[in-house]
Design a protein around this motif. Structure first.
Motif, PDB file in Angstrom:
ATOM      1  N   ASN A  18       0.989  -1.143   0.042  1.00  0.00           N
ATOM      2  CA  ASN A  18      -0.100  -0.009   0.066  1.00  0.00           C
ATOM      3  C   ASN A  18       0.945   1.103   0.015  1.00  0.00           C
ATOM      4  N   PRO A  19       0.286   2.428  -0.383  1.00  0.00           N
ATOM      5  CA  PRO A  19       1.239   3.535  -0.517  1.00  0.00           C
ATOM      6  C   PRO A  19       1.899   4.098   0.816  1.00  0.00           C
ATOM      7  N   GLN A  20       1.343   3.596   2.040  1.00  0.00           N
ATOM      8  CA  GLN A  20       1.964   4.025   3.255  1.00  0.00           C
ATOM      9  C   GLN A  20       3.045   3.279   3.367  1.00  0.00           C
ATOM     10  N   ALA A  21       2.866   1.956   3.329  1.00  0.00           N
ATOM     11  CA  ALA A  21       4.356   1.113   3.140  1.00  0.00           C
ATOM     12  C   ALA A  21       5.313   1.550   2.231  1.00  0.00           C
ATOM     13  N   GLN A  22       4.842   1.668   1.096  1.00  0.00           N
ATOM     14  CA  GLN A  22       5.907   2.234  -0.020  1.00  0.00           C
ATOM     15  C   GLN A  22       6.679   3.519   0.672  1.00  0.00           C
ATOM     16  N   LYS A  23       5.941   4.480   1.222  1.00  0.00           N
ATOM     17  CA  LYS A  23       6.643   5.676   1.833  1.00  0.00           C
ATOM     18  C   LYS A  23       7.440   5.112   2.720  1.00  0.00           C
ATOM     19  N   LEU A  24       7.113   4.385   3.753  1.00  0.00           N
ATOM     20  CA  LEU A  24       7.821   4.008   4.787  1.00  0.00           C
ATOM     21  C   LEU A  24       9.403   3.470   4.349  1.00  0.00           C
ATOM     22  N   LEU A  25       9.263   2.396   3.290  1.00  0.00           N
ATOM     23  CA  LEU A  25      10.447   1.851   2.680  1.00  0.00           C
ATOM     24  C   LEU A  25      11.265   2.894   1.992  1.00  0.00           C
ATOM     25  N   SER A  26      10.606   3.951   1.621  1.00  0.00           N
ATOM     26  CA  SER A  26      11.265   4.786   0.658  1.00  0.00           C
ATOM     27  C   SER A  26      12.467   5.521   1.698  1.00  0.00           C
ATOM     28  N   TYR A  27      12.359   5.299   3.031  1.00  0.00           N
ATOM     29  CA  TYR A  27      13.436   6.037   4.059  1.00  0.00           C
ATOM     30  C   TYR A  27      14.401   5.079   4.387  1.00  0.00           C
ATOM     31  N   SER A  28      14.355   3.766   3.848  1.00  0.00           N
ATOM     32  CA  SER A  28      15.196   2.794   4.257  1.00  0.00           C
ATOM     33  C   SER A  28      16.711   2.848   3.773  1.00  0.00           C
ATOM     34  N   SER A  29      16.813   3.261   2.376  1.00  0.00           N
ATOM     35  CA  SER A  29      18.145   3.550   1.633  1.00  0.00           C
ATOM     36  C   SER A  29      18.910   4.543   2.468  1.00  0.00           C
ATOM     37  N   PRO A  30      18.422   5.608   2.571  1.00  0.00           N
ATOM     38  CA  PRO A  30      19.225   6.819   3.178  1.00  0.00           C
ATOM     39  C   PRO A  30      19.292   6.374   4.752  1.00  0.00           C
ATOM     40  N   ALA A  31      18.654   5.674   5.304  1.00  0.00           N
ATOM     41  CA  ALA A  31      19.136   5.411   6.749  1.00  0.00           C
ATOM     42  C   ALA A  31      20.106   4.425   6.621  1.00  0.00           C
ATOM     43  N   VAL A  32      20.189   3.556   5.733  1.00  0.00           N
ATOM     44  CA  VAL A  32      21.190   2.508   5.832  1.00  0.00           C
ATOM     45  C   VAL A  32      22.425   3.049   5.364  1.00  0.00           C
ATOM     46  N   LEU A  33      22.511   3.881   4.260  1.00  0.00           N
ATOM     47  CA  LEU A  33      23.757   4.817   4.007  1.00  0.00           C
ATOM     48  C   LEU A  33      24.060   5.607   5.204  1.00  0.00           C
ATOM     49  N   THR A  34      23.313   6.257   5.631  1.00  0.00           N
ATOM     50  CA  THR A  34      23.874   7.260   6.752  1.00  0.00           C
ATOM     51  C   THR A  34      24.330   6.275   7.943  1.00  0.00           C
ATOM     52  N   SER A  35      23.878   5.174   8.457  1.00  0.00           N
ATOM     53  CA  SER A  35      24.505   4.275   9.407  1.00  0.00           C
ATOM     54  C   SER A  35      25.971   3.947   9.091  1.00  0.00           C
ATOM     55  N   ILE A  36      26.150   3.591   7.561  1.00  0.00           N
ATOM     56  CA  ILE A  36      27.431   3.176   6.999  1.00  0.00           C
ATOM     57  C   ILE A  36      28.285   4.424   7.062  1.00  0.00           C
ATOM     58  N   TRP A  37      28.176   5.501   6.692  1.00  0.00           N
ATOM     59  CA  TRP A  37      29.244   6.738   6.672  1.00  0.00           C
ATOM     60  C   TRP A  37      29.189   7.445   7.496  1.00  0.00           C
ATOM     61  N   ALA A  38      28.362   7.563   8.529  1.00  0.00           N
ATOM     62  CA  ALA A  38      28.416   8.591   9.755  1.00  0.00           C
ATOM     63  C   ALA A  38      29.578   8.086  10.802  1.00  0.00           C
ATOM     64  N   PRO A  39      29.381   6.714  11.192  1.00  0.00           N
ATOM     65  CA  PRO A  39      30.806   6.377  12.041  1.00  0.00           C
ATOM     66  C   PRO A  39      31.998   6.772  11.305  1.00  0.00           C
ATOM     67  N   ILE A  40      32.270   6.345  10.164  1.00  0.00           N
ATOM     68  CA  ILE A  40      33.527   6.619   9.474  1.00  0.00           C
ATOM     69  C   ILE A  40      33.977   8.026   9.419  1.00  0.00           C
ATOM     70  N   VAL A  41      33.018   8.821   9.483  1.00  0.00           N
ATOM     71  CA  VAL A  41      33.267  10.309   9.169  1.00  0.00           C
ATOM     72  C   VAL A  41      33.321  11.043  10.510  1.00  0.00           C
ATOM     73  N   PHE A  42      32.415  10.583  11.246  1.00  0.00           N
ATOM     74  CA  PHE A  42      32.695  11.541  12.736  1.00  0.00           C
ATOM     75  C   PHE A  42      33.319  10.794  13.680  1.00  0.00           C
ATOM     76  N   LEU A  43      33.585   9.498  13.510  1.00  0.00           N
ATOM     77  CA  LEU A  43      34.467   8.736  14.384  1.00  0.00           C
ATOM     78  C   LEU A  43      35.345   7.903  14.021  1.00  0.00           C
ATOM     79  N   PRO A  44      36.462   8.645  13.369  1.00  0.00           N
ATOM     80  CA  PRO A  44      37.604   7.906  12.946  1.00  0.00           C
ATOM     81  C   PRO A  44      38.480   7.439  13.930  1.00  0.00           C
ATOM     82  N   GLY A  45      38.676   6.233  13.992  1.00  0.00           N
ATOM     83  CA  GLY A  45      39.695   5.536  14.898  1.00  0.00           C
ATOM     84  C   GLY A  45      38.639   5.240  16.217  1.00  0.00           C
ATOM     85  N   GLY A  46      37.465   5.199  16.211  1.00  0.00           N
ATOM     86  CA  GLY A  46      36.636   5.026  17.430  1.00  0.00           C
ATOM     87  C   GLY A  46      36.513   6.292  18.059  1.00  0.00           C
TER      88      GLY A  46
END
Length: 106
Positions: A30-58
């Motif tokens: 349904n359109p509501q589920a499609q809209k909800l899933l449209s946020y999954s790609s940016p969320a996954v990409l952010t969870s990958i790059w944010a620690p690398i950029v903001f926490l280098p070396g931990g």
């Protein structure tokens, strides 16, 4: 056991992709589920790059000597201004290379 896990994950990924991409299957979201899933790609990409950029070396790396942070900032600005994915990738990788491998801040 490792091969069984790899095979199981392969089947799971294939099945989940096939269900949504095969046009002959009657499965529709349904359109509501499609809209909800449209946020999954940016969320996954952010969870990958944010620690690398903001926490280098931990640990937090908010300084002018952090090449990840500077290259990410350049990439965001170039993407915003030029709206060209290839040019953004090339420019930001060049900036990162120059900051990482050529000693500018000696």
């Amino acid at each position: 056991m490792i091969w069984l896990t790899i095979l199981a994950m392969t089947l799971l990924v294939f099945a989940s992709r096939y269900l949504f991409l095969e046009p002959k299957l009657p499965l529709r979201l349904n359109p509501q589920a499609q809209k909800l899933l449209s946020y999954s790609s940016p969320a996954v990409l952010t969870s990958i790059w944010a620690p690398i950029v903001f926490l280098p070396g931990g640990e937090p790396g908010f300084s002018f000597s952090n090449p990840y942070l500077i290259a990410a900032t350049v990439a965001a600005l170039v993407a915003w201004k030029l709206k060209n994915v290839l040019l953004t990738a090339v420019i930001s990788m060049t900036v990162f290379f120059l900051l990482s491998y050529i000693p500018l801040f000696v």
